[in-house]
Motif scaffolding. Structure first.
Motif, short mmCIF file in Angstrom:
data_model
loop_
_atom_site.label_atom_id
_atom_site.label_comp_id
_atom_site.label_asym_id
_atom_site.label_seq_id
_atom_site.Cartn_x
_atom_site.Cartn_y
_atom_site.Cartn_z
N ARG A 28 0.82 -1.21 0.00
CA ARG A 28 0.00 0.00 0.00
C ARG A 28 0.85 1.26 0.00
NH1 ARG A 28 -5.07 -0.68 -1.81
NH2 ARG A 28 -5.90 -2.67 -1.06
N LEU A 29 1.97 1.23 0.71
CA LEU A 29 2.84 2.39 0.75
C LEU A 29 3.44 2.67 -0.63
CD1 LEU A 29 4.32 4.61 2.22
CD2 LEU A 29 5.96 2.92 3.06
N ALA A 30 3.88 1.63 -1.32
CA ALA A 30 4.40 1.82 -2.68
C ALA A 30 3.33 2.39 -3.60
CB ALA A 30 4.93 0.50 -3.22
N ALA A 31 2.11 1.89 -3.47
CA ALA A 31 1.01 2.40 -4.30
C ALA A 31 0.73 3.86 -3.99
CB ALA A 31 -0.23 1.55 -4.08
N GLU A 32 0.77 4.22 -2.72
CA GLU A 32 0.51 5.60 -2.32
C GLU A 32 1.57 6.54 -2.88
OE1 GLU A 32 -1.82 8.41 0.05
OE2 GLU A 32 -2.17 6.31 -0.45
N THR A 181 -0.96 5.47 13.40
CA THR A 181 -1.31 6.23 12.22
C THR A 181 -2.71 5.89 11.71
OG1 THR A 181 -0.17 4.55 10.89
CG2 THR A 181 1.07 6.51 11.48
N ALA A 182 -3.17 4.67 11.96
CA ALA A 182 -4.52 4.30 11.51
C ALA A 182 -5.60 4.75 12.47
CB ALA A 182 -4.60 2.79 11.32
N ALA A 183 -5.24 5.04 13.72
CA ALA A 183 -6.24 5.37 14.73
C ALA A 183 -7.08 6.60 14.37
CB ALA A 183 -5.57 5.57 16.09
N PRO A 184 -6.50 7.73 13.89
CA PRO A 184 -7.35 8.87 13.54
C PRO A 184 -8.38 8.55 12.47
CG PRO A 184 -5.06 9.55 13.71
CD PRO A 184 -5.07 8.06 13.77
N ARG A 517 -18.60 0.48 6.55
CA ARG A 517 -17.23 0.70 6.11
C ARG A 517 -16.38 -0.49 6.53
NH1 ARG A 517 -19.44 3.85 3.50
NH2 ARG A 517 -19.08 6.09 3.27
N SER A 518 -15.54 -0.98 5.61
CA SER A 518 -14.57 -2.02 5.95
C SER A 518 -13.19 -1.42 5.76
CB SER A 518 -14.76 -3.25 5.05
OG SER A 518 -14.67 -2.90 3.68
N ARG A 519 -12.37 -1.50 6.77
CA ARG A 519 -11.08 -0.81 6.77
C ARG A 519 -9.95 -1.80 7.03
NH1 ARG A 519 -13.21 2.78 4.15
NH2 ARG A 519 -14.13 4.63 5.11
N SER A 520 -8.85 -1.61 6.32
CA SER A 520 -7.62 -2.34 6.56
C SER A 520 -6.62 -1.40 7.22
CB SER A 520 -7.06 -2.87 5.23
OG SER A 520 -5.73 -3.32 5.40
N VAL A 521 -5.96 -1.86 8.27
CA VAL A 521 -5.01 -1.01 8.98
C VAL A 521 -3.87 -0.59 8.06
CG1 VAL A 521 -3.36 -0.93 10.88
CG2 VAL A 521 -5.59 -1.96 11.22
N SER A 522 -3.40 -1.49 7.20
CA SER A 522 -2.32 -1.14 6.29
C SER A 522 -2.77 -0.06 5.30
CB SER A 522 -1.85 -2.38 5.53
OG SER A 522 -2.92 -2.95 4.78
N THR A 523 -4.01 -0.13 4.83
CA THR A 523 -4.51 0.88 3.91
C THR A 523 -4.63 2.23 4.59
OG1 THR A 523 -5.75 -0.82 2.70
CG2 THR A 523 -6.42 1.47 2.37
N ALA A 528 -0.01 8.02 6.01
CA ALA A 528 0.83 8.67 7.01
C ALA A 528 2.30 8.34 6.78
CB ALA A 528 0.40 8.25 8.42
N PHE A 529 2.60 7.09 6.46
CA PHE A 529 3.99 6.72 6.17
C PHE A 529 4.48 7.43 4.91
CE2 PHE A 529 3.10 3.43 9.20
CZ PHE A 529 4.32 3.02 9.68
N ALA A 530 3.62 7.53 3.90
CA ALA A 530 4.02 8.22 2.67
C ALA A 530 4.26 9.70 2.92
CB ALA A 530 2.95 8.02 1.59
N GLY A 531 3.39 10.31 3.72
CA GLY A 531 3.59 11.72 4.03
C GLY A 531 4.88 11.96 4.79
#
Length: 650
Positions: A28-32, A181-184, A517-523, A528-531
């Motif tokens: 996901r980070l590479a895609a972002e 980073t996923a919590a917000p 809503r269905s959420r993935s923590v990595s998504t 946040a990691f990309a930023g």
């Protein structure tokens, strides 16, 4: 070590970014980085000595998944500058030799997102030796260790290059946790139903799509209008964001005149994430002192009140019948109450009757006082125990799971003063002490068992946030909650993206009027990691149809487009817009506005001011928060996009 070269790039160029990881976060980070920031990415993955179910090497399967995430248009680099798929390196571990082959000496940033903390730390130390100017983003679960590691690596960079200022060159080390980073975004999903959020100085901001207002109505602009949606966005026969039939695409950062002239087009406005549901029942005192309502039961309070009234009545009767002074009459009543007064043998009949009634009241009050003492003692003993959901609670959020992710989300929701009821099967889970300290109502039990969700008042809840580590448990809880309350807002944490898509579509079809809503923590963690890889000035990114808006914090000094200009003059339609001003003194500012402030930082001076006067003149010492396009940010920072971003895609 095997290399999978892409047809468009066989070796990394200067200023590229590297992602090293072994799970979905790396994908996901590479895609972002490719789709949002248009960066040239090298992806380092574990060796492919194992194959997936289709028989493909692990690295080859990973490349296919990344390309699937990026979309068909990213398989090659077109002449107009569309991004290409990442360059892929396969290696057992990210050793110094592997990082050197990946081009870390010339890279601008490196993200180490392996699931093992030790692997990330070793690679970070090696990368810092190879390139002291490298921007490092490290995934660590141990936050205290991460703080020490940040200081160590920044100090190593400063000593390796004399005169190097990590902050001035943005050569910083950032340690992140995917749960933090996923919590917000998870909190915003439960409160507002969206994960399109940006965190700035502890405040959550969301981008909200507004339909065109009816004739005569005035639309609420929120904090500001970020974009005008495409003309076909609300047309079922049109293709959203396409140029078919001459349809106009989304217009980013329009001026007020353009917004007023645009009729029939939806808008995207910026709002703060707030809770609109009911709050917890009043009557609870803050702090550690237990209030009267929780110290004594209701029945005991009524008993005490009745006996006190009886004693007062006897004192008044004694005063009226004997003619004594009121204080003397009350004194005699108390003596009779505690059976230490002289017998009224030679006294009038009224005095004798009052003495007998006072003695009877004394016999009744002794067990009540004993019960009060026992209840108070029991209350203080259980003050550190988990609270039960109060009877009048409604409009709250039911949080399932107090593990690594659930604990972070609980802390974030309480920072927003949102009422929460937690459900956890393990009484020794890591989030239970936090729930006890914050006095959050918690139900200990298996959520799949009947009666557990009912104990959490699911039928009066605002939303259900299922964050356990088991996909099936989250799904079962969501389905049961929907059977109790069909219109309940539900957000699930699901690990597998394909499974999450199927679940989302099925629940949406079965309950079209309820938000799912269905959420993935990595998504959720990848942005946040990309930023952080782009620098601490990047607060986040929000997609608008096929385009992207970036939010950045910049020092005004050194930017002639901002310095010495008013807020209105600094605004450039379609490029950037000043949203907020950091009023904290330069030496008291948070180095990273995207990071949530610590709990002990409550005494820090007030941070961002969002309602800026258009005539305010920006000074060199000011720091501002801007909404900007990719091309606009590149101009402000004095650089161009890596892959030749087209102006239309800015």
């Amino acid at each position: 070590m095997a290399l999978f070269p892409q047809p468009t790039r066989t070796s990394p160029g200067p200023g590229h970014v590297i992602v090293s990881g072994d799970d979905a976060l790396a994908e996901r980070l590479a895609a972002e980085l490719v789709t949002v920031y248009r960066e040239s990415v090298t992806l380092v993955v574990p060796s492919g000595h194992r194959a997936d179910l289709a028989g493909r090497p692990r690295a080859g399967a990973l490349l296919g998944r990344v390309q699937t995430v990026l979309g068909p248009r990213t398989r090659t680099v077109a002449a107009d500058g569309e991004p290409g798929a990442p360059r892929l390196l396969e290696a057992p571990e990210p050793t110094e030799a592997v990082l050197a082959e990946a081009g870390v000496r010339e890279a601008a940033a490196l993200a180490l997102v392996h699931d093992d903390d030790e692997t990330n730390i070793r690679a970070a130390l090696a990368a810092r030796r190879l390139n002291p100017r490298l921007r490092l983003v490290i995934r660590l679960y141990n936050r205290k260790l991460g703080q020490h590691l940040e200081e160590l690596l920044d100090q190593a960079a400063a000593l390796a290059v004399p005169g190097l200022d990590p902050e001035a060159l943005d050569t910083s080390t950032t340690v992140l946790s995917d749960a933090d980073t996923a919590a917000p975004a998870l909190a915003a999903t439960a409160v507002a139903g969206t994960s399109k959020v940006v965190q700035a100085d502890g405040l959550l901001l969301r981008a909200v799509e507004r339909t065109p207002p009816a004739h005569g109505d005035v639309a609420d602009p929120g904090l500001c209008t970020l974009a005008l949606l495409s003309a076909t966005a609300s047309d079922p026969a049109g293709a959203e964001g396409s140029d078919a039939s001459g349809a106009a695409g989304p217009l980013l950062l329009p001026d007020d005149r353009t917004v007023a002239a645009a009729t029939g087009r939806g808008t995207v406005v910026l709002e703060t994430v707030t809770h609109t549901g009911a709050t917890e029942p009043p009557g609870r005192l803050a702090g550690r002192v237990a209030p009267l309502t929780s110290l004594f039961s209701r029945r005991l309070r009524w008993s005490l009140a009745g006996l006190v009234g009886c004693v007062l009545g006897l004192a008044v009767a004694s005063w009226l019948t004997t003619g004594d002074h009121p204080l003397h009459a009350a004194y005699l009543t108390l003596l009779d109450l505690f059976a230490i007064g002289d017998p009224a043998l030679d006294q009038p009949l009224a005095r004798q009757v009052i003495q007998l009634l006072s003695g009877l009241a004394g016999l009744l009050i002794l067990p009540v006082l004993l019960a009060a003492a026992l209840e108070a003692f029991g209350t203080f003993r259980t003050a550190s125990a988990l609270r039960r959901p109060p009877r009048g609670l409604s409009g709250h959020i039911v949080l399932l799971g107090l593990g690594k992710v659930g604990t972070r989300v609980l802390a974030r929701l309480r920072e927003l003063d949102i009422p929460v009821v937690c459900v956890e099967e393990d009484p020794e889970a890591r989030g239970v002490p936090l729930a006890r300290r914050l006095r959050v109502p918690t139900v200990i039990g298996d959520v799949t068992q009947e009666g557990v969700l009912e104990a959490a008042k699911i039928h009066r809840a605002h939303a259900l946030l299922a964050l356990t580590s088991s996909d099936t448990t989250n799904l079962e809880a969501a389905l049961y909650a929907r059977s109790v309350e069909p219109g309940l807002r539900v957000a699930l944490r699901l690990y597998d993206d394909d499974f999450a898509t199927v679940v989302y579509r099925t629940l949406r079809a079965a309950h079209p009027h309820a938000l799912t809503r269905s959420r993935s923590v990595s998504t959720l963690a990848a942005p946040a990691f990309a930023g952080a890889m782009m620098g601490r000035q990047i607060l986040g990114a929000i997609p608008v149809e096929r385009r992207v808006l970036l939010f950045a914090a910049l020092e005004v000094a050194g930017h002639p487009q901002l310095e010495g200009r008013t807020v209105a003059e600094s605004f450039r339609a379609g490029a950037w817009r000043v949203l907020a001003l950091d009023t904290a003194a330069p030496d008291e500012r948070l180095p990273d506005l995207a990071a949530a402030p610590a709990r002990d930082g409550a005494d820090r001076p007030a941070g961002l001011v969002w309602d800026l006067h258009p005539g305010y003149v920006l000074r060199p010492q000011d720091r501002v928060v801007l909404a900007t396009t990719r091309q606009g940010l590149a101009e402000l920072l004095g650089r161009q996009p890596r892959l030749g971003t087209r102006p239309a895609d800015a």
